[in-house]
Scaffold this active site. Structure first.
Site, PDB file in Angstrom:
ATOM      1  N   HIS A  17     -10.494 -37.083 -44.330  1.00 52.42           N
ATOM      2  CA  HIS A  17     -11.281 -37.853 -43.362  1.00 52.42           C
ATOM      3  C   HIS A  17     -10.521 -39.076 -42.845  1.00 52.42           C
ATOM      4  CE1 HIS A  17     -14.698 -35.429 -44.641  1.00 52.42           C
ATOM      5  NE2 HIS A  17     -15.528 -36.092 -43.870  1.00 52.42           N
ATOM      6  N   GLU A  61     -18.309 -26.275 -36.367  1.00 52.45           N
ATOM      7  CA  GLU A  61     -17.335 -26.849 -35.431  1.00 52.45           C
ATOM      8  C   GLU A  61     -16.715 -25.856 -34.463  1.00 52.45           C
ATOM      9  OE1 GLU A  61     -17.552 -27.711 -38.598  1.00 52.45           O
ATOM     10  OE2 GLU A  61     -17.963 -29.864 -38.559  1.00 52.45           O
TER      11      GLU A  61
HETATM   12  C1  LIG Z   1     -16.422 -29.433 -41.506  1.00 58.76           C
HETATM   13  C2  LIG Z   1     -17.228 -30.654 -41.644  1.00 58.76           C
HETATM   14  N1  LIG Z   1     -18.105 -30.966 -40.687  1.00 58.76           N
HETATM   15  C3  LIG Z   1     -18.840 -32.086 -40.780  1.00 58.76           C
HETATM   16  C4  LIG Z   1     -18.697 -32.919 -41.838  1.00 58.76           C
HETATM   17  C5  LIG Z   1     -19.492 -34.199 -41.922  1.00 58.76           C
HETATM   18  N2  LIG Z   1     -20.510 -34.028 -42.947  1.00 58.76           N
HETATM   19  C6  LIG Z   1     -20.273 -34.398 -44.208  1.00 58.76           C
HETATM   20  S1  LIG Z   1     -21.507 -33.987 -45.220  1.00 58.76           S
HETATM   21  C7  LIG Z   1     -22.414 -33.346 -43.959  1.00 58.76           C
HETATM   22  C8  LIG Z   1     -23.745 -32.764 -44.227  1.00 58.76           C
HETATM   23  C9  LIG Z   1     -23.663 -31.692 -45.233  1.00 58.76           C
HETATM   24  O1  LIG Z   1     -24.909 -31.229 -45.538  1.00 58.76           O
HETATM   25  P1  LIG Z   1     -25.118 -30.229 -46.728  1.00 58.76           P
HETATM   26  O2  LIG Z   1     -24.103 -29.148 -46.648  1.00 58.76           O
HETATM   27  O3  LIG Z   1     -26.523 -29.827 -46.719  1.00 58.76           O
HETATM   28  O4  LIG Z   1     -24.779 -31.075 -48.017  1.00 58.76           O
HETATM   29  P2  LIG Z   1     -25.555 -32.348 -48.558  1.00 58.76           P
HETATM   30  O5  LIG Z   1     -24.876 -33.543 -47.981  1.00 58.76           O
HETATM   31  O6  LIG Z   1     -26.965 -32.248 -48.147  1.00 58.76           O
HETATM   32  O7  LIG Z   1     -25.385 -32.279 -50.023  1.00 58.76           O
HETATM   33  C10 LIG Z   1     -21.721 -33.449 -42.763  1.00 58.76           C
HETATM   34  C11 LIG Z   1     -22.214 -32.997 -41.461  1.00 58.76           C
HETATM   35  C12 LIG Z   1     -17.747 -32.570 -42.812  1.00 58.76           C
HETATM   36  N3  LIG Z   1     -17.496 -33.351 -43.864  1.00 58.76           N
HETATM   37  N4  LIG Z   1     -17.043 -31.423 -42.708  1.00 58.76           N
END
Ligand SMILES: Cc1ncc(C[n+]2csc(CCOP(=O)(O)OP(=O)(O)O)c2C)c(N)n1
Ligand SMILES: [Mg+2]
Lengths: 329, 352
Positions: A129, A60
């Site tokens: 959120h 971000e």
């Molecule tokens: C700071 C932040 N940016 C974006 C999000 C939205 N978001 C939630 S989970 C996710 C993907 C995360 O991917 P990963 O770290 O690989 O974890 P996974 O869901 O694959 O277990 C995103 C973009 C968030 N929750 N927090």
């Protein structure tokens, strides 16, 4: 006239702006292939290509910072922050960079970018959120702030934001995306920075914005059944703030209430109430009342979540008491 | 520096006699079944919202790393952390109740799936901010050293968190100060709809950790014994002041959250991905090595299914948190609670 959802209107505003102005680009997490976490940018990557619809890593501060640099060098970026709750992570780029570049550098250059994001309760999305953090933005000189409540405003305010010379934070409400309205997008919109008077009434003025507008209108209809008529002002933009409209209406009616989903203390409602109290003092028959979010984090529990922000019931009840016409229980 | 590839590590399984595989199998089955019941809770409209992230396909990461941890060790997780918490000893019924937003849940219905925690089990908290829980392990590492507690603190996060600067700041501090800390990256190939190679140009994630001076490994998360082995090396290294990083490669079997049908990846890929099944792999291995018979494993599965079915009943029967509880725990118990908006309005309107 067409029927559109809030989401479609936002998407159309982006598509129209991108068609009209080749310097407009989108940058953010999941804005391209995925089409946006809430579907606002759906298929825009197909229409405009990955050079203009840029999927990013989950980074971000650099998304916002890259938008700042792009804006300083001839692009008109629309950065997307998936949830306004992540704004803290970007606050340096937003507050120290985007907001101050024009001023610090003596007016040499502006940062004409839009930061689109969404906030608010309504999805059991929990403490990180579901927040309403517009006060962070409103408290930062140099940033503009738009918060559309209606489908037409979702379209027009975003189009207008994309023509502004300074950074605009554009906060959508997650509970409004599926709301539908029949709109005439060719009708002349209100100018940027002008509040909309959504309803006229002589008993009190209710000032609000974003999703709370719908709760306030609902409450105003209930009030009307009991003989209390409210003027409802939808701010549309919090910066610029159309205080002229507020002052004029409050002075005419003599009673004001401010409704906001954000927490009550030091929030947008606090600023508005203070200003109304200061500037309309001689005309007020009663103190200005704030109906706002509790000073607590948002819970995942549906009961606690809905209980912690204003709803039509509390708004109507407070308005009735304020006007001194509380129906006999 | 140990940069061990999955292939190299495959030969290092412990002998069958002292194998922990039966125990790992049970842990992984419990995670799998629990997650399936979370899906069911959602379908039945009994979950608090739809932001529920299942760790199906990632069971070996949870079970394998957890096996290397001691009771005093602490950890933080990302939003896909149900399995890790279960492996550390969580009560599934209280977890499910939290996911349902009920009073009986671990956090009294305030946190939910993405904010579950239990200090008693060393769970310093799940996080809905990608990367948000990572730096806390640096602090926990400092604390462990200060108190000479011998505890290691482990940050569990997804591949998506490798986009966050805070990870690199934390890895640098941990390495610089030689803290008892391990960073565990569960690389399920996706962050929402973004495949790992669409998010970074160098997908050999352990290399960046090694660049900071951490002991860094990458392993294949299909094989829980391989994960456990690598985790044991790194966790004990961290306990001795050599912080580590472990990337565990696996596949996110289902969509990002309950409403995501993964339109951004094709069926052939999903089918192939779901063959990378750590639970099925462990089961086949138990049978093949004669450590367990099919019937015994079926009995384990049935036992686990009954245990997890009960979590749904428990959650549905559980009560919502009382409305007044919303003001509790904003501050410490002896501090005044925030004043309700209604009280403040009452005071304003009390005047005649
Ligand atoms: C700071 C932040 N940016 C974006 C999000 C939205 N978001 C939630 S989970 C996710 C993907 C995360 O991917 P990963 O770290 O690989 O974890 P996974 O869901 O694959 O277990 C995103 C973009 C968030 N929750 N927090
Ligand atoms: Mg991932």
């Amino acid at each position: 006239m067409i029927e559109l959802t809030y989401r479609d209107a936002l998407r159309k505003a982006l598509a129209d702006a991108m068609t009209e102005d080749p310097s407009v680009i989108l940058i953010g997490e999941e804005v391209g292939r995925y089409g946006g976490a809430y579907g606002v940018t759906k298929d825009l990557i197909r229409e405009f290509g990955p050079e203009r619809v840029i999927d990013t890593p989950i980074s971000e501060p650099s998304i916002v910072g890259a938008a700042v640099g792009a804006a300083m060098t001839g692009l008109r970026p629309v950065a997307e922050l998936m949830y306004v709750d992540f704004i803290g992570m970007t606050m340096d780029q937003l507050g120290n960079q985007a907001a101050k570049i024009r001023y610090m550098f003596g007016g040499q250059i502006g940062v004409p970018m839009v930061l689109r994001t969404q906030g608010g309760t309504g999805r059991s999305a929990g403490a990180q959120h579901s927040q309403s953090l517009e006060a962070y933005v409103m408290h930062t000189p140099g940033l503009r702030l738009a918060m559309p409540a209606t489908v037409a405003d979702a379209y027009h305010l975003l189009r207008q934001a994309l023509r502004r010379p300074d950074p605009v934070v554009f906060i959508e409400h997650k509970a409004l995306y599926t709301m539908k309205e029949t709109v005439d997008l060719d009708a002349e919109p209100l100018p940027w920075g002008r509040a909309a008077v959504r309803r006229e009434g002589g008993d009190l003025v209710i000032v609000t914005y974003s999703r709370q507008l719908h709760y306030v209108m609902d409450a105003a209809n209930r009030l009307a059944e009991q003989g209390v008529e409210a003027t409802v002002i939808d701010l549309r933009t919090l910066n610029p703030l159309d205080f002229d409209t507020i002052r004029e209406r409050v002075n005419a009616v003599g009673r004001a209430m401010v409704v906001s989903e954000g927490v009550m203390t030091a929030g947008v409602a606090a600023e508005l109430a203070a200003r109304i109290s200061e500037e309309c003092f001689d005309y007020l028959e009663d103190p200005v009342v704030r109906v706002a979010g509790e000073d607590i984090p948002i819970s995942v529990s549906v009961a606690l979540e809905t209980g912690s922000v204003p709803g039509p019931g509390l708004i109507a009840e407070t308005a009735l008491r304020l006007t001194g016409k509380r129906a006999a229980a | 520096m140990t940069n061990t590839s999955p292939i190299e590590r495959t030969g290092e399984r412990p002998g069958a006699s002292n194998s922990r595989l039966p125990e790992f199998y049970r842990t992984m089955r419990r995670i799998r079944t629990f997650e399936e019941r979370v899906g069911e809770l959602f379908v039945r409209g009994q979950s608090a919202g739809s932001m529920l992230h299942l760790s199906i396909g990632e069971e070996a990461a949870a079970a394998g790393v957890s096996a290397a941890m001691r009771p005093q060790d602490t950890f933080t997780t990302h939003h896909r952390g149900h399995g890790i918490f279960l492996a550390r000893g969580a009560e599934p019924a209280r977890m499910m109740a939290e996911i349902g937003g009920k009073e009986a849940g671990y956090c009294h219905g305030k946190g939910g799936s993405m904010h579950i925690a239990d200090m008693g089990l060393g769970h310093l908290g799940a996080n809905a901010i990608v990367g948000g829980g990572i730096p806390a392990v640096v602090g926990a590492g400092l604390s462990a050293r200060h108190h000479a507690s011998g505890a290691v603190s482990i940050a569990f996060f997804g591949d998506g968190a490798t986009g966050q600067g805070v990870l690199y700041e934390s890895m640098n501090m941990a390495a610089l100060w030689g803290l008892p800390v391990v960073f565990v990256c569960i690389n399920n190939q996706y962050g929402m709809g973004t495949r790992i190679d669409q998010a970074t140009a160098n997908t050999a994630l352990h290399e960046r950790a090694a660049a900071f001076g951490l002991e860094a490994m990458s392993v294949d998360g299909i094989d829980v014994e391989v994960v456990a082995d690598a985790a044991r090396t790194l966790v004990e290294g961290a306990r001795a002041g050599r912080p580590g990083f472990l990337a565990i490669s696996c596949y996110r079997f289902y969509g990002h959250a309950r409403k995501d049908k993964s339109p951004y990846r094709d069926e052939a890929e999903e089918t192939a991905g779901r063959l990378r099944d750590p639970v099925g792999h462990a089961r086949a291995r138990l049978i093949e090595t004669g450590l367990a018979a099919q019937a015994e494993l079926d009995a384990v599965d049935a036992d686990v299914a009954a245990e997890m079915d009960a979590t749904i009943d428990f959650t549905i029967a559980a009560t919502e948190p009382p409305l007044a509880s919303m003001f509790r725990d904003v501050y410490a118990p002896d501090e005044p609670e925030p004043e309700p908006v209604r009280t403040r309005i009452d005071r304003v309107l009390a005047r005649d």
